[in-house]
Design an enzyme around this catalytic site. Structure first.
Site, mmCIF file in Angstrom:
data_model
loop_
_atom_site.group_PDB
_atom_site.id
_atom_site.type_symbol
_atom_site.label_atom_id
_atom_site.label_comp_id
_atom_site.label_asym_id
_atom_site.label_seq_id
_atom_site.Cartn_x
_atom_site.Cartn_y
_atom_site.Cartn_z
ATOM 1 N N GLY A 1 42.374 38.826 45.531
ATOM 2 C CA GLY A 1 41.175 39.562 45.149
ATOM 3 C C GLY A 1 40.064 39.436 46.173
ATOM 4 O O GLY A 1 39.493 40.427 46.621
ATOM 5 N N ALA A 2 39.755 38.202 46.534
ATOM 6 C CA ALA A 2 38.648 37.966 47.453
ATOM 7 C C ALA A 2 38.671 36.510 47.894
ATOM 8 O O ALA A 2 39.412 35.704 47.329
ATOM 9 C CB ALA A 2 37.308 38.266 46.775
ATOM 10 N N MET A 3 37.861 36.190 48.900
ATOM 11 C CA MET A 3 37.892 34.840 49.458
ATOM 12 C C MET A 3 36.479 34.359 49.769
ATOM 13 O O MET A 3 35.691 35.078 50.373
ATOM 14 C CB MET A 3 38.766 34.837 50.720
ATOM 15 C CG MET A 3 38.873 33.485 51.376
ATOM 16 S SD MET A 3 39.655 32.260 50.280
ATOM 17 C CE MET A 3 38.858 30.768 50.863
ATOM 18 N N GLU A 4 36.218 33.112 49.374
ATOM 19 C CA GLU A 4 34.873 32.554 49.394
ATOM 20 C C GLU A 4 34.457 31.905 50.707
ATOM 21 O O GLU A 4 33.622 31.001 50.708
ATOM 22 C CB GLU A 4 34.764 31.522 48.267
ATOM 23 C CG GLU A 4 35.578 30.218 48.468
ATOM 24 C CD GLU A 4 36.953 30.198 47.817
ATOM 25 O OE1 GLU A 4 37.506 31.292 47.584
ATOM 26 O OE2 GLU A 4 37.468 29.096 47.559
ATOM 27 N N ASN A 5 34.994 32.317 51.855
ATOM 28 C CA ASN A 5 34.610 31.727 53.143
ATOM 29 C C ASN A 5 33.100 31.490 53.205
ATOM 30 O O ASN A 5 32.320 32.360 52.841
ATOM 31 C CB ASN A 5 35.003 32.666 54.278
ATOM 32 C CG ASN A 5 36.385 33.242 54.101
ATOM 33 O OD1 ASN A 5 37.349 32.514 54.040
ATOM 34 N ND2 ASN A 5 36.461 34.565 53.975
ATOM 35 N N HIS B 1 32.202 35.285 41.093
ATOM 36 C CA HIS B 1 33.168 34.205 41.290
ATOM 37 C C HIS B 1 33.076 33.662 42.723
ATOM 38 O O HIS B 1 32.910 32.458 42.938
ATOM 39 C CB HIS B 1 34.576 34.720 40.985
ATOM 40 C CG HIS B 1 35.681 33.743 41.211
ATOM 41 N ND1 HIS B 1 36.355 33.135 40.187
ATOM 42 C CD2 HIS B 1 36.241 33.260 42.347
ATOM 43 C CE1 HIS B 1 37.277 32.323 40.684
ATOM 44 N NE2 HIS B 1 37.235 32.388 42.003
ATOM 45 N N GLU B 2 33.170 34.546 43.699
ATOM 46 C CA GLU B 2 33.162 34.084 45.095
ATOM 47 C C GLU B 2 31.805 33.472 45.446
ATOM 48 O O GLU B 2 31.735 32.473 46.153
ATOM 49 C CB GLU B 2 33.502 35.225 46.058
ATOM 50 C CG GLU B 2 34.825 35.940 45.789
ATOM 51 C CD GLU B 2 36.027 35.023 45.587
ATOM 52 O OE1 GLU B 2 36.050 33.938 46.187
ATOM 53 O OE2 GLU B 2 36.929 35.396 44.813
ATOM 54 N N HIS C 1 31.549 29.962 44.144
ATOM 55 C CA HIS C 1 32.312 29.000 44.941
ATOM 56 C C HIS C 1 31.429 28.293 45.977
ATOM 57 O O HIS C 1 31.785 27.219 46.465
ATOM 58 C CB HIS C 1 33.435 29.710 45.688
ATOM 59 C CG HIS C 1 34.764 29.735 44.977
ATOM 60 N ND1 HIS C 1 35.290 28.643 44.331
ATOM 61 C CD2 HIS C 1 35.686 30.732 44.850
ATOM 62 C CE1 HIS C 1 36.481 28.974 43.825
ATOM 63 N NE2 HIS C 1 36.738 30.229 44.111
ATOM 64 N N GLU D 1 38.905 26.214 41.208
ATOM 65 C CA GLU D 1 39.201 27.528 40.621
ATOM 66 C C GLU D 1 38.912 27.595 39.118
ATOM 67 O O GLU D 1 38.261 28.516 38.647
ATOM 68 C CB GLU D 1 40.636 27.953 40.926
ATOM 69 C CG GLU D 1 40.910 28.192 42.419
ATOM 70 C CD GLU D 1 39.976 29.201 43.079
ATOM 71 O OE1 GLU D 1 39.282 29.933 42.353
ATOM 72 O OE2 GLU D 1 39.936 29.234 44.324
HETATM 73 N N1 TRP Z 1 40.075 31.230 46.766
HETATM 74 C C1 TRP Z 1 40.300 32.614 46.448
HETATM 75 C C2 TRP Z 1 39.612 32.819 45.116
HETATM 76 O O1 TRP Z 1 40.081 32.533 44.094
HETATM 77 C C3 TRP Z 1 41.753 32.940 46.329
HETATM 78 C C4 TRP Z 1 42.411 33.511 47.537
HETATM 79 C C5 TRP Z 1 41.963 34.533 48.285
HETATM 80 C C6 TRP Z 1 43.675 33.192 48.065
HETATM 81 N N2 TRP Z 1 42.869 34.824 49.248
HETATM 82 C C7 TRP Z 1 43.920 34.024 49.139
HETATM 83 C C8 TRP Z 1 44.624 32.254 47.734
HETATM 84 C C9 TRP Z 1 45.095 33.982 49.870
HETATM 85 C C10 TRP Z 1 45.806 32.184 48.474
HETATM 86 C C11 TRP Z 1 46.032 33.038 49.535
HETATM 87 O O2 TRP Z 1 38.515 33.193 45.039
HETATM 88 ZN ZN ZN Z 2 38.334 31.314 43.322
#
Ligand code: TRP
Ligand code: ZN
Length: 901
Positions: free
Chosen positions: A274-278, A310-311, A314, A333
């Site tokens: 879905g998305a990533m919290e970098n 959510h992101e 994080h 999570e």
């Molecule tokens: N940390 C991300 C989230 O839950 C999850 C996530 C995004 C992820 N991209 C990924 C996990 C690729 C494994 C691989 O918000």
């Molecule tokens: Zn998450």
């Protein structure tokens, strides 16, 4: 040289929680210089090494599929005997505490189809370069101790062609930028917050930007920027608004402020999740960021609000406090899902949000927990961590937090979270430390909850009640049991909080006073079941309660087994004041009605009457009557009414058929829906018409709620008056003012193979041919047409020019929908559905193992099927397993699904 040659031991290695050791080497600062190009990217890494006192061996860094061009230690180029390249790493023999290690690496992002590490995505005007590092993608970018307990300060310089990559982004704040003179330019970013490498990100490309600003309560001015392809930038406004609301919400509710001068989000069509919290640079799947009323359903809007929050959340639960190791994944999570659930409930409706969350829990998590892939929220070993981003870690993880928060109460929860941040800010923490911080702030020992983290499987809670007229007491007995799961034959008792009320004849809650407690009474009680079984006695109950409302708000992630009769459930459905349990009563009643349909079909499969005779006191009749008396109720929240009118979906109901016969289960659910549609009579179309008069396509909560009922009424009406409804749907599928309604109308036409269906599909395709996310709806709608011919349709769609196995959203829309939502076609008795799936999966695994593994989970429950289909699927899983280059991710799912752990 290339370090990807497979080594058996590495491919089959399991990681165990019990083996955790602190890192021998830490990296204090990291300097990265990227010379970016889709076909030839050079990465220069300078690592400042810190050796721990306990360290024994030489420095070992992770690296996967990397080409090492140069390596220097303290300024001196290393010779062949000074280091060793391994299958997935690099060993440097003479590194010392304080040494500076420099490596230069070559990458080909254009050929990275796994979408992990540095890869490319097609942008409007050329390629965009971007990264995904969680969980173990950083090792596909450069040599590094790729584990979340190594926290470093990063300084990152990006250089690229100025025309093709005008935007150069990384984590933290922008330090400087400039031109190199040869048509290239550069930018240097610095992130002051130490972070694990899974939070690293870079983006380079030609993207449009939506700019805004947020001022924190601490007075920090934060630049907010959302970047997307130029033609989609107009769809960012809702996400920006959600972001600002989430930022404020976290300040107000958790006292957490943003901690950099800039917060950026980038949208991409090519993303595994879905998305990533970098840190400071979130990257989102376009599907969960870019919405507008013309292209997005109400559900899409809800997802965007939830995932943006959510992101963002994080940033504190995940980034400022991160995880010691990947076994602690639920620490970030589960907690962040819970925080998002609170936020969404606050900005919409508490009851509806809870219903949606429990639906997800039951459909995704309970089913996972009941099958061969069941695992604990904190597993104790894994073979492929990518496969643990599951409903169990996320959604059951959130339920565990919810129970803790309820136990502590509002103030206690806040104090506990404050203490957690106070103790662990800047650290990589564990679940034990989290529980200790919560308990510490509240003078409680919460370690009893650890068993919830360690034990897989959904507990079954059963309840029996007894009224004693003589003593005017009511005794409630609760009992728990959890079935064995893979690797866990013996289960322990869990602490289960059970919120209950007893309702009197007028539907009002009876004042509750427990034996051995004070004189105070309350309308509801929370009973904490600790042992296998326990009883509670309530005093001064004047007469036998009319109904018992158990597990209000779904106070624990358990399955409830009660002897409640259909009449008692119908009473709850019309009288229960707890909105969630009102819906729950409707669900339980619908389950009884489904069982009845199933039973009838199993004993007389040839009778296909639309409204078969059945006694007035049968569960089906009681369910239908109860809902018929509600459909005209204009005082009820229309969205809640829509949910009351919806029986559990096919995934939940399939669990009730053993062995699972997909055709029979589908027929029973159809019969259930048809019986309701006929019992409601003309009322569905009447309400539909009323709601249509108010419909203008607005996206505020009230409009969305009305639309949910409007769409549900149309779907029901189609079963009673098809010709008339198809005409309405054909019209609305083209000119309704919202995507939600157009999509629902199109769904009615396709699901019932209406004569207008093909034309409506064609016009949808034409309208959205170049809009990837919207076209996914078109693929998904067709993949779920309930017909055996859908196999051929999906086959044709796999060859459609717009289809590509390289795009995860497309794969989910077509193959995922087909495997999960199209039981008639997927499970076709001749095996054609399976064959199609197998071919696609083999090709997919060669491109993107993470997505292939996720697809394969669709068949994890093959053992529940009747013998013919079971045998076919089992043979298929074995064939996949025997493929010479089956990926580690896919192999892990296959091995567990086949029960060969
Ligand atoms: N940390 C991300 C989230 O839950 C999850 C996530 C995004 C992820 N991209 C990924 C996990 C690729 C494994 C691989 O918000
Ligand atoms: Zn998450």
């Amino acid at each position: 040289m290339n370090a990807t040659s497979p080594i058996e031991s590495a491919a089959t290695a399991r990681v165990h929680l019990a083996d955790y050791r602190e890192p021998d080497w830490r990296i204090e600062t990291v300097e990265l210089e990227f010379d970016l190009d889709p076909l030839d990217t050079r990465v220069l890494a300078r690592l400042q090494l810190r050796r721990s006192g306990h360290a024994i061996g030489p420095l070992r860094l992770d690296g996967e599929g990397l080409e090492l061009l140069a390596i220097r230690l303290d300024g001196v180029a290393l010779g062949d005997s000074d280091y060793r390249l391994e299958a997935n790493g690099l060993v440097v023999f003479d590194a010392r505490d304080g040494s500076l290690l420099e490596t230069q690496t070559r990458l080909e992002p254009l050929h990275n189809t796994a979408l992990s590490g540095l890869y490319t995505s097609k942008g409007g005007s050329g390629a965009v370069l971007l990264t995904q590092c969680e969980a173990q993608g950083f090792r596909r970018i450069t040599w590094f101790p790729d584990r979340p307990d190594v926290l470093s300060r990063y300084r990152v310089t990006l250089r690229a062609d100025r025309q093709r990559f005008p935007l150069l982004l990384s984590n933290g704040n922008l330090l400087t930028r400039g031109e190199t003179g040869d048509g290239r330019h550069w930018a240097t970013w610095q992130d002051p917050h130490p972070k694990p490498c899974y939070l690293f990100a870079l983006v380079a490309g030609d993207l449009a930007t939506l700019d805004d600003e947020f001022v924190t309560v601490e007075g920090r001015r934060v630049a907010l920027r959302i970047h997307a392809n130029a033609e989609l930038i107009g769809r960012c406004a809702y996400a920006m608004d959600a972001l600002k609301r989430a930022m404020r919400w976290d300040e107000v509710n958790y006292g957490r402020c943003y901690d950099l001068d800039i917060f950026q989000i980038v949208a991409t069509d090519d993303f595994n999740m879905g998305a990533m919290e970098n840190k400071g640079l979130n990257i989102f799947n376009s599907k969960y960021l870019l919405v507008d009323p013309a292209h997005s359903s109400d559900e899409d809007f809800r997802h965007v609000e939830a995932i943006v929050a959510h992101e963002y959340f994080h940033n504190w639960t995940g980034n400022r406090v991160t995880c010691r190791d990947w076994f602690q994944l639920a620490l970030k999570e589960g907690l962040t899902v819970y925080r998002e659930q609170q936020f969404s409930a606050d900005s919409g409706s508490v009851v509806l949000k809870r219903i949606e969350d429990v639906q997800i829990l039951r459909r995704a998590q309970f089913t996972e927990d009941a099958g061969p892939l069941a695992h604990a929220v904190r597993p104790d070993s894994y073979a492929a961590i990518d496969n643990f981003y599951t409903a169990t870690v996320y959604d059951k993880g959130a339920e565990l937090i919810r129970m803790l928060a309820a136990r502590l109460g509002r103030a206690g929860w806040r104090a506990g979270m404050d203490e957690y941040f106070h103790r662990h800010d800047g650290q990589a923490a564990t679940v034990e430390q989290f529980l200790a911080a919560l308990g510490g702030a509240n003078d409680l020992d919460l370690s009893g909850y650890l068993v919830w983290y360690a034990q897989a499987g959904t507990p079954v809670l059963s309840a029996t009640g007894q009224y004693d007229a003589q003593s005017k007491t009511y005794t409630l007995s609760l009992k728990q049991s959890t079935a064995p799961t893979p690797g866990q034959p013996i289960k322990h008792s869990l602490p289960i909080p059970v919120r209950i009320a007893l309702l009197g004849d007028n539907g009002l809650p009876l004042p509750l006073r427990l034996a051995d407690s004070g004189a105070e009474t309350s309308d509801e009680s929370v009973l904490e079941l600790q042992q296998e079984s326990q009883s509670w006695r309530f005093l001064d109950i004047p007469a036998a309660p009319r109904a018992v409302s158990l597990l209000r708000g779904c106070s624990a992630p358990v399955r409830l087994s009660t002897q409640a009769s259909a009449t008692e459930l119908a009473f709850l459905l019309s009288h229960e004041s707890d909105g969630f349990n009102r819906w729950e009563a409707a669900q339980q009643l619908a389950r009884l009605a489904f069982d009845e349909q199933l039973e009838r079909l199993a004993t007389q499969p040839m009778v296909k009457s639309k409204s078969p005779d059945r006694p007035a006191d049968s569960p089906s009749a009681i369910w239908c009557d109860a809902l018929a008396s509600l459909i005209g109720d204009v005082t009820l929240d229309p969205a809640l009414l829509a949910e009351l009118l919806s029986p559990p979906d096919e995934l939940e109901l399939a669990e009730r058929c053993t062995p699972y016969d997909p055709t029979l289960a589908w027929m029973a659910r159809e019969a259930l829906e048809n019986s309701l549609a006929h019992a409601l009579g003309a009322a569905t179309l009447t309400r539909h018409a009323d709601l249509l008069r108010q419909e203008q396509g607005a996206i505020d909560g009230a409009a969305q709620n009305r639309r949910r009922l409007l769409n549900r009424c149309l779907a029901l009406a189609a079963r009673r008056e098809p010709a008339r409804v198809f005409a309405i749907a054909a019209q609305r599928s083209v000119d309704a003012p919202s995507m939600s309604e157009r999509q629902a109308a199109l769904g009615v036409l396709t699901r019932h193979a209406a004569p207008q269906a093909d034309a409506a599909l064609a016009s949808f395709e034409q309208a959205h041919a170049t809009d990837a996310v919207t076209l996914d709806k078109w693929f998904a709608l067709q993949a779920r047409i309930p017909s055996e011919d859908t196999v051929e349709r999906v086959e044709a769609l796999l060859a459609h020019p717009a289809f590509s196995l390289r795009n995860p959203n497309r794969v989910h829309a077509l193959l995922g929908t087909f495997a999960i939502r199209s039981p008639l076609a997927f499970h076709r008795a001749d095996g054609a559905g399976y064959a199609l799936f197998e071919r696609a999966l083999i090709e997919l695994d060669g491109l993107n193992p993470q997505v292939a593994a996720r697809m394969a989970t669709a068949v994890r429950d093959f053992r529940r099927l009747e013998p013919g289909r079971r045998g076919r699927l089992q043979a298929m899983l074995r064939r996949l397993q025997d493929l010479p280059d089956c990926s580690r991710d896919l192999a892990d799912i296959l091995r567990r699904a086949l029960d060969e752990a």
